[in-house]
Design an enzyme around this catalytic site. Structure first.
Site, PDB file in Angstrom:
ATOM      1  N   HIS A  96       0.871  -1.180   0.209  1.00 24.66           N
ATOM      2  CA  HIS A  96      -0.130   0.087   0.061  1.00 24.66           C
ATOM      3  C   HIS A  96       1.051   1.241   0.087  1.00 24.66           C
ATOM      4  O   HIS A  96       1.884   1.419   0.829  1.00 24.66           O
ATOM      5  CB  HIS A  96      -0.862  -0.147   1.322  1.00 24.66           C
ATOM      6  CG  HIS A  96      -1.884   1.030   1.209  1.00 24.66           C
ATOM      7  ND1 HIS A  96      -3.420   0.947   1.685  1.00 24.66           N
ATOM      8  CD2 HIS A  96      -1.709   2.237   1.115  1.00 24.66           C
ATOM      9  CE1 HIS A  96      -3.737   2.066   1.649  1.00 24.66           C
ATOM     10  NE2 HIS A  96      -3.047   3.047   1.478  1.00 24.66           N
ATOM     11  N   HIS A  98       3.155   3.944   0.473  1.00 24.15           N
ATOM     12  CA  HIS A  98       3.538   4.762   1.737  1.00 24.15           C
ATOM     13  C   HIS A  98       4.978   5.567   1.526  1.00 24.15           C
ATOM     14  O   HIS A  98       5.892   5.111   0.733  1.00 24.15           O
ATOM     15  CB  HIS A  98       3.503   4.012   3.077  1.00 24.15           C
ATOM     16  CG  HIS A  98       4.579   2.687   2.818  1.00 24.15           C
ATOM     17  ND1 HIS A  98       3.947   1.781   2.186  1.00 24.15           N
ATOM     18  CD2 HIS A  98       5.732   2.513   3.263  1.00 24.15           C
ATOM     19  CE1 HIS A  98       5.146   0.685   2.068  1.00 24.15           C
ATOM     20  NE2 HIS A  98       5.951   1.306   2.913  1.00 24.15           N
TER      21      HIS A  98
END
Ligand code: 5GP
Ligand code: ZN
Length: 112
Positions: A96, A98
């Site tokens: 995800h 980041h």
């Protein structure tokens, strides 16, 4: 799809928050690699830098607009590093998107 950072975003896994708005969440890394180590994520699930497109790139600009204030609020006063690991060779472990904010001390002069 089970994604640790989506679970953090949803409150299913606790985190120490550094900043939150409708689109962005910043929280302290559970395994800090600097005195201040914060992760900034889009709430929208985007897998990595490789998956940034013209359709979703506005959130990346919003994240970078906020990073200076997040760093300052966390007490960083003398510079910081922003890193996004993308894919296997970069050791991306959470898929995800980041951005790591690392600061609070003199960092190594080599990045890899
Ligand atoms: P990556 O290796 O993908 O660039 O970075 C993932 C980061 O997420 C690592 O620095 C790791 O310590 C952090 N991390 C993994 N799981 C959790 C978690 O459950 N909570 C928090 N706060 N950080 C996590
Ligand atoms: Zn996710």
């Amino acid at each position: 799809m089970s994604c640790i950072f989506c679970m953090i975003k949803n409150g299913d896994i606790p985190s120490k928050k550094a900043y939150e708005d409708d689109n962005i969440l910043a929280f302290y890394d559970v395994n800090p690699q600097a005195p201040v180590h914060i992760l900034v994520i889009p709430k929208e699930h985007i897998e990595s830098v490789d998956c940034i497109t013209p359709e979703n790139s506005a959130i990346v600009a919003k994240i970078f607009e906020k990073i200076p204030a997040i760093a300052k609020e966390a007490g960083i006063t003398n510079g910081y590093r922003v890193i996004s690991n993308c894919g296997p060779d970069a050791c991306q472990s959470v898929k995800h998107l980041h951005f790591h904010i690392l600061g609070g001390a003199q960092l190594a002069d080599k990045m890899a």
